[in-house]
Write a protein that holds these residues in place. Sequence first.
Motif, short mmCIF file in Angstrom:
data_model
loop_
_atom_site.label_atom_id
_atom_site.label_comp_id
_atom_site.label_asym_id
_atom_site.label_seq_id
_atom_site.Cartn_x
_atom_site.Cartn_y
_atom_site.Cartn_z
N VAL A 118 0.86 -1.20 0.00
CA VAL A 118 0.00 0.00 0.00
C VAL A 118 0.89 1.24 0.00
CG1 VAL A 118 -1.62 1.37 1.42
CG2 VAL A 118 -2.02 -1.09 1.08
N LYS A 119 1.90 1.26 0.88
CA LYS A 119 2.79 2.43 0.97
C LYS A 119 3.57 2.64 -0.34
CE LYS A 119 5.06 1.46 4.75
NZ LYS A 119 6.00 1.53 5.89
N LYS A 120 3.94 1.52 -0.99
CA LYS A 120 4.66 1.62 -2.26
C LYS A 120 3.80 2.30 -3.32
CE LYS A 120 7.23 -2.05 -3.34
NZ LYS A 120 7.49 -3.40 -3.92
N ILE A 121 2.51 1.90 -3.38
CA ILE A 121 1.59 2.52 -4.35
C ILE A 121 1.42 4.00 -4.04
CG2 ILE A 121 -0.82 2.55 -5.17
CD1 ILE A 121 -0.82 -0.55 -4.83
N ILE A 122 1.26 4.32 -2.75
CA ILE A 122 1.09 5.74 -2.34
C ILE A 122 2.31 6.56 -2.74
CG2 ILE A 122 0.93 7.27 -0.31
CD1 ILE A 122 -0.93 5.15 0.97
N SER A 123 3.50 5.95 -2.64
CA SER A 123 4.73 6.70 -2.98
C SER A 123 4.79 7.08 -4.46
CB SER A 123 5.96 5.87 -2.61
OG SER A 123 6.15 4.80 -3.52
N PHE A 124 4.01 6.38 -5.31
CA PHE A 124 4.00 6.68 -6.74
C PHE A 124 2.92 7.69 -7.14
CE2 PHE A 124 5.69 2.10 -7.25
CZ PHE A 124 7.01 2.53 -7.24
N LEU A 125 2.09 8.12 -6.18
CA LEU A 125 0.99 9.05 -6.50
C LEU A 125 1.53 10.46 -6.82
CD1 LEU A 125 -1.61 8.10 -3.73
CD2 LEU A 125 -1.77 7.54 -6.16
N HIS A 126 0.72 11.24 -7.55
CA HIS A 126 1.08 12.63 -7.85
C HIS A 126 1.02 13.46 -6.56
CE1 HIS A 126 -0.55 11.79 -12.15
NE2 HIS A 126 0.61 11.23 -11.94
N GLU A 127 1.66 14.62 -6.59
CA GLU A 127 1.73 15.49 -5.40
C GLU A 127 0.34 15.91 -4.91
OE1 GLU A 127 4.38 18.80 -5.70
OE2 GLU A 127 6.09 17.50 -6.17
N ASP A 128 -0.60 16.11 -5.84
CA ASP A 128 -1.94 16.58 -5.45
C ASP A 128 -2.85 15.44 -5.01
OD1 ASP A 128 -1.92 15.54 -7.99
OD2 ASP A 128 -3.60 16.77 -8.70
N GLN A 129 -2.35 14.18 -5.06
CA GLN A 129 -3.16 13.02 -4.66
C GLN A 129 -2.74 12.59 -3.25
OE1 GLN A 129 -1.95 10.64 -8.07
NE2 GLN A 129 -4.03 10.66 -8.87
N HIS A 130 -3.38 13.19 -2.25
CA HIS A 130 -2.98 12.88 -0.88
C HIS A 130 -3.86 11.76 -0.32
CE1 HIS A 130 -1.20 13.41 3.01
NE2 HIS A 130 -2.40 13.53 3.56
N VAL A 131 -3.21 10.69 0.12
CA VAL A 131 -3.95 9.53 0.66
C VAL A 131 -3.39 9.19 2.04
CG1 VAL A 131 -4.43 7.06 0.38
CG2 VAL A 131 -4.46 8.55 -1.61
N THR A 132 -4.30 8.91 3.00
CA THR A 132 -3.86 8.47 4.33
C THR A 132 -4.15 6.98 4.50
OG1 THR A 132 -6.00 9.14 5.24
CG2 THR A 132 -4.17 10.70 5.46
N ALA A 133 -3.14 6.26 4.95
CA ALA A 133 -3.28 4.81 5.17
C ALA A 133 -2.69 4.47 6.53
CB ALA A 133 -2.57 4.04 4.07
N LYS A 134 -3.34 3.57 7.24
CA LYS A 134 -2.85 3.17 8.57
C LYS A 134 -2.79 1.66 8.70
CE LYS A 134 -2.53 7.15 10.91
NZ LYS A 134 -1.25 7.61 11.41
N LEU A 135 -1.78 1.21 9.43
CA LEU A 135 -1.63 -0.21 9.77
C LEU A 135 -1.99 -0.39 11.24
CD1 LEU A 135 -0.49 -3.12 9.11
CD2 LEU A 135 1.72 -2.26 9.90
N PHE A 136 -2.98 -1.24 11.52
CA PHE A 136 -3.39 -1.52 12.90
C PHE A 136 -3.15 -2.99 13.20
CE2 PHE A 136 -6.68 1.94 11.90
CZ PHE A 136 -5.89 2.95 12.43
#
Length: 435
Positions: free
Chosen positions: A92-110
């Motif tokens: 999930v974090k790897k995919i988020i790292s490839f997003l554009h600057e204006d695509q802000h996504v929050t992800a959490k591991l519990f």
Amino acid sequence: MEKHHFKEFNVKPWINEIVEQLGFRNPTPIQHKVIPAVLRNESIMGQSQTGSGKTHAFLLPLFNQLSFEKKEVQFVVTAPTRELATQIFTEVKKIISFLHEDQHVTAKLFIGGTDKKRMIEKLTEQPQIIVATPGRLLDLIKEGSINLYTARSFVIDEADLMLELGLINEIDQMLVKANPATQVLVFSATIPERLQPFLKKYLHNPTYFQITDQMSPIKIENRLIPLRHRKPAEVITRIAKTINPYLAIIFANGKEACDDLYAELLDQGLNVGLIHGGLGARERKRVLKDIQALKYQYIVATDLAARGIDIKGVSHVINAQLPKEVEFFIHRVGRTARAGMEGTAIHLYTDQDIHLLNKLVEQGTEFETFDIVKDEWKEIAPWNERKLRKRQSDELDQEAWKRVKKPKKVKPGYKVKMKRQQEKIKRQLKQKRKK
């Protein structure tokens, strides 16, 4: 076989860019089937083995459905162990790292084994993506820290292992609180009968996929050793003198049996580690590090290690106790002979295991029966010798009856004469076979 391309999928252009950055070109069979179904918002029951590309089969289409502006929980992925949840969260974090600057996504591991209080304090807003183990996520929902109702999709990974580890009840408690319209995606290597009531409750007209393509041919030699009056540790110590494993996993049924066997093998001087669900998070992390550093030659484990933890380089699997179900036998043995390598599985058995062994033979598993005499392998009578003898006797019976001449006229005592004739022919056939 026809090759497919990721560009065939009806996804947003930025998903195609991510696929390129991930280095993917052709979808695996499960990705080819699952991605379009997830995009159509269908509930799914996907059956596939580990290593089939399943994680991206659900992550890519779920990312495609994200609304960046909505600061609420949008999709949840549950996994039965901390290690599996952490592996998925890494993707999930790897995919988020490839997003554009204006695509802000929050992800959490519990996951369990972490400070829950600090976790709650850090939750300033609802994460859009959650990856979690069931127990910890259920705690946060009950505390009111997480609102599951907004989630459009809910993934249950390794559902059969969830069932085995007693986590399906926690998943059930979460889905009861979810929106009834939530898309439920279930993935499992096997679908045990005990899982059916749960699936019927939450999957309405699901799309079912079974991917049987093995990524590599499995070459496993299965050896059986009768336990008789001996203790498993005694027999395993004898086995250890005859093999030199790169890494052997020794399976026992349950934490207590593992603890006992581990202590006994240590006493015998074996270089052995221990892993099961009863160990604390820090201890499990340390053991896994030691395994990767090749500190141990043997690891005593519960079924958790067969499915929930990725241990590389396993050359031998030893069943100190056979499991009760065929599925778990397959998962244990599947830890060896990976990536086309050859592997050896050694199984200690008692009379209580005959039912399982019969089932496995019916499904095509071949066993050879051995014992260890003077530190050497010695082939002994097959475990199912009685059954084989009876089958041969039945076959001879039938063959002999076929050769009996039927009298043209039925006279008194004809049945007795025919029976004598059949027995004579049967004796002759037996003699021939011995030659």
